[in-house]
Design a protein around this motif. Structure first.
Motif, PDB file in Angstrom:
ATOM      1  N   SER A  78       7.240  -1.871 -11.355  1.00  0.00           N
ATOM      2  CA  SER A  78       6.048  -2.622 -11.750  1.00  0.00           C
ATOM      3  C   SER A  78       5.330  -3.221 -10.537  1.00  0.00           C
ATOM      4  N   ARG A  79       5.985  -3.215  -9.400  1.00  0.00           N
ATOM      5  CA  ARG A  79       5.378  -3.770  -8.189  1.00  0.00           C
ATOM      6  C   ARG A  79       4.406  -2.771  -7.566  1.00  0.00           C
ATOM      7  N   PRO A  80       3.329  -3.273  -6.946  1.00  0.00           N
ATOM      8  CA  PRO A  80       2.395  -2.369  -6.264  1.00  0.00           C
ATOM      9  C   PRO A  80       3.106  -1.612  -5.138  1.00  0.00           C
ATOM     10  N   VAL A  81       2.632  -0.418  -4.865  1.00  0.00           N
ATOM     11  CA  VAL A  81       3.240   0.431  -3.842  1.00  0.00           C
ATOM     12  C   VAL A  81       3.295  -0.292  -2.495  1.00  0.00           C
ATOM     13  N   PHE A  82       2.197  -0.942  -2.085  1.00  0.00           N
ATOM     14  CA  PHE A  82       2.203  -1.591  -0.785  1.00  0.00           C
ATOM     15  C   PHE A  82       3.237  -2.705  -0.716  1.00  0.00           C
ATOM     16  N   GLN A  83       3.553  -3.368  -1.850  1.00  0.00           N
ATOM     17  CA  GLN A  83       4.577  -4.419  -1.848  1.00  0.00           C
ATOM     18  C   GLN A  83       5.963  -3.822  -1.581  1.00  0.00           C
ATOM     19  N   VAL A  84       6.213  -2.642  -2.150  1.00  0.00           N
ATOM     20  CA  VAL A  84       7.496  -1.963  -1.916  1.00  0.00           C
ATOM     21  C   VAL A  84       7.611  -1.595  -0.436  1.00  0.00           C
ATOM     22  N   TYR A  85       6.539  -1.053   0.146  1.00  0.00           N
ATOM     23  CA  TYR A  85       6.553  -0.690   1.557  1.00  0.00           C
ATOM     24  C   TYR A  85       6.683  -1.933   2.432  1.00  0.00           C
ATOM     25  N   ASP A  87       8.165  -4.831   1.612  1.00  0.00           N
ATOM     26  CA  ASP A  87       9.545  -5.307   1.517  1.00  0.00           C
ATOM     27  C   ASP A  87      10.480  -4.481   2.392  1.00  0.00           C
ATOM     28  N   THR A  88      10.232  -3.184   2.445  1.00  0.00           N
ATOM     29  CA  THR A  88      11.062  -2.296   3.252  1.00  0.00           C
ATOM     30  C   THR A  88      10.902  -2.603   4.731  1.00  0.00           C
ATOM     31  N   LEU A  89       9.672  -2.772   5.175  1.00  0.00           N
ATOM     32  CA  LEU A  89       9.427  -3.115   6.573  1.00  0.00           C
ATOM     33  C   LEU A  89      10.057  -4.459   6.915  1.00  0.00           C
ATOM     34  N   LEU A  90       9.883  -5.461   6.054  1.00  0.00           N
ATOM     35  CA  LEU A  90      10.449  -6.786   6.321  1.00  0.00           C
ATOM     36  C   LEU A  90      11.973  -6.753   6.367  1.00  0.00           C
ATOM     37  N   ALA A  91      12.597  -5.945   5.522  1.00  0.00           N
ATOM     38  CA  ALA A  91      14.060  -5.821   5.545  1.00  0.00           C
ATOM     39  C   ALA A  91      14.512  -5.202   6.861  1.00  0.00           C
ATOM     40  N   GLU A  92      13.784  -4.193   7.321  1.00  0.00           N
ATOM     41  CA  GLU A  92      14.135  -3.547   8.589  1.00  0.00           C
ATOM     42  C   GLU A  92      13.968  -4.510   9.754  1.00  0.00           C
ATOM     43  N   ARG A 110      -4.896   2.612   5.251  1.00  0.00           N
ATOM     44  CA  ARG A 110      -4.111   1.566   4.585  1.00  0.00           C
ATOM     45  C   ARG A 110      -4.194   1.710   3.073  1.00  0.00           C
ATOM     46  N   LEU A 111      -3.148   1.256   2.405  1.00  0.00           N
ATOM     47  CA  LEU A 111      -3.179   1.190   0.950  1.00  0.00           C
ATOM     48  C   LEU A 111      -4.066   0.024   0.531  1.00  0.00           C
ATOM     49  N   PRO A 112      -4.773   0.137  -0.582  1.00  0.00           N
ATOM     50  CA  PRO A 112      -5.617  -0.971  -1.045  1.00  0.00           C
ATOM     51  C   PRO A 112      -4.807  -2.261  -1.198  1.00  0.00           C
ATOM     52  N   GLY A 113      -5.320  -3.345  -0.629  1.00  0.00           N
ATOM     53  CA  GLY A 113      -4.660  -4.644  -0.711  1.00  0.00           C
ATOM     54  C   GLY A 113      -3.550  -4.849   0.292  1.00  0.00           C
ATOM     55  N   SER A 114      -3.248  -3.834   1.076  1.00  0.00           N
ATOM     56  CA  SER A 114      -2.132  -3.894   2.008  1.00  0.00           C
ATOM     57  C   SER A 114      -2.522  -4.550   3.329  1.00  0.00           C
ATOM     58  N   PRO A 115      -1.635  -5.402   3.879  1.00  0.00           N
ATOM     59  CA  PRO A 115      -1.885  -5.931   5.219  1.00  0.00           C
ATOM     60  C   PRO A 115      -1.866  -4.803   6.254  1.00  0.00           C
ATOM     61  N   SER A 116      -2.502  -5.016   7.386  1.00  0.00           N
ATOM     62  CA  SER A 116      -2.595  -3.984   8.424  1.00  0.00           C
ATOM     63  C   SER A 116      -1.237  -3.617   9.014  1.00  0.00           C
ATOM     64  N   TRP A 117      -0.259  -4.476   8.888  1.00  0.00           N
ATOM     65  CA  TRP A 117       1.051  -4.239   9.495  1.00  0.00           C
ATOM     66  C   TRP A 117       2.031  -3.523   8.569  1.00  0.00           C
ATOM     67  N   PRO A 119       3.035  -0.026   6.882  1.00  0.00           N
ATOM     68  CA  PRO A 119       2.730   1.407   6.953  1.00  0.00           C
ATOM     69  C   PRO A 119       2.511   2.000   5.570  1.00  0.00           C
ATOM     70  N   ASN A 120       1.629   2.975   5.490  1.00  0.00           N
ATOM     71  CA  ASN A 120       1.387   3.714   4.256  1.00  0.00           C
ATOM     72  C   ASN A 120       2.277   4.948   4.288  1.00  0.00           C
ATOM     73  N   LEU A 121       3.396   4.890   3.614  1.00  0.00           N
ATOM     74  CA  LEU A 121       4.360   5.989   3.650  1.00  0.00           C
ATOM     75  C   LEU A 121       3.883   7.223   2.898  1.00  0.00           C
ATOM     76  N   ALA A 122       2.838   7.072   2.097  1.00  0.00           N
ATOM     77  CA  ALA A 122       2.289   8.222   1.386  1.00  0.00           C
ATOM     78  C   ALA A 122       1.347   9.017   2.277  1.00  0.00           C
ATOM     79  N   SER A 123       1.014   8.476   3.440  1.00  0.00           N
ATOM     80  CA  SER A 123       0.079   9.113   4.353  1.00  0.00           C
ATOM     81  C   SER A 123       0.827   9.872   5.439  1.00  0.00           C
ATOM     82  N   LYS A 124       0.244  10.949   5.884  1.00  0.00           N
ATOM     83  CA  LYS A 124       0.816  11.704   7.003  1.00  0.00           C
ATOM     84  C   LYS A 124       0.323  11.145   8.334  1.00  0.00           C
TER      85      LYS A 124
END
Length: 185
Positions: A78-85, A87-92, A110-117, A119-124
């Motif tokens: 239920s969380r937005p994609v950028f929130q999942v990404y 959380d992953t970056l912050l955990a790392e 960037r994903l919509p609503g995503s901070p610049s820091w 990464p968009n993992l759906a992008s190449k």
């Protein structure tokens, strides 16, 4: 962990059929990296995978990530994609104390609503594909913390504060580059 051990064992066997050996070579870069490079290698590996839900680029790899990192990521579709990404970056960053993953971010994609820091993992596309693409041996040049531990903290809703050393100030800007290879670094 069991998958990583299995792949490591198969990589070192001499009697593996050639077709299986090729598959193991193809996937083992994402499954058996060194601890300090694991997140960035998984980012590259996940970007090349087709997922019907972009969150699966993280959730599908949770069993392969070090437990120290994966314990900070909760599966929640239920969380937005950028929130999942994010959380992953912050955990790392929290567990491995590195900021090199910031080199994976691309402002143009960037994903919509995503901070610049984040990464968009759906992008190449990554920052390495833009202005930094002309730098030889880029891995040697992208080392945000050198041999020091990164000191960073998340400030809601979208800020990553990091400690650093002021090394210089940009005082003027030149003309915008056209993108041709001759204008790259």
């Amino acid at each position: 962990l069991a998958i990583r051990r299995s792949v490591w064992t198969l990589r070192h066997k001499t009697d593996v059929p050639p077709e299986l050996a090729e598959l193991i070579r193809t996937y083992s870069g994402g499954l058996t990296p060194h601890q300090r490079d694991i997140f960035r290698q998984f980012l590259h590996w996940a970007r090349d995978r087709d997922c019907s839900d972009s969150r699966d680029r993280v959730y599908g790899l949770l069993g392969l990530l070090p437990e120290a990192v994966s314990q900070h990521i909760t599966v929640d579709y239920s969380r937005p994609v950028f929130q999942v990404y994010m959380d992953t970056l912050l955990a790392e960053v929290k567990e491995l104390k590195e900021l090199n993953v910031l080199g994976e971010c691309c402002l143009d994609d960037r994903l919509p609503g995503s901070p610049s820091w984040v990464p968009n993992l759906a992008s190449k596309t990554t920052a390495r594909d833009g202005i930094l693409s002309g730098v030889r041996n880029l891995q040697q040049h992208v080392c945000a913390t050198l041999n020091s531990e990164a000191v960073a903290r998340y400030v809601a809703p979208d800020r990553l504060e990091v400690c650093g050393v002021h090394s210089d100030t940009v005082s003027t800007l030149g003309p915008t580059a056209s993108g041709c290879p001759a204008e790259r670094l």
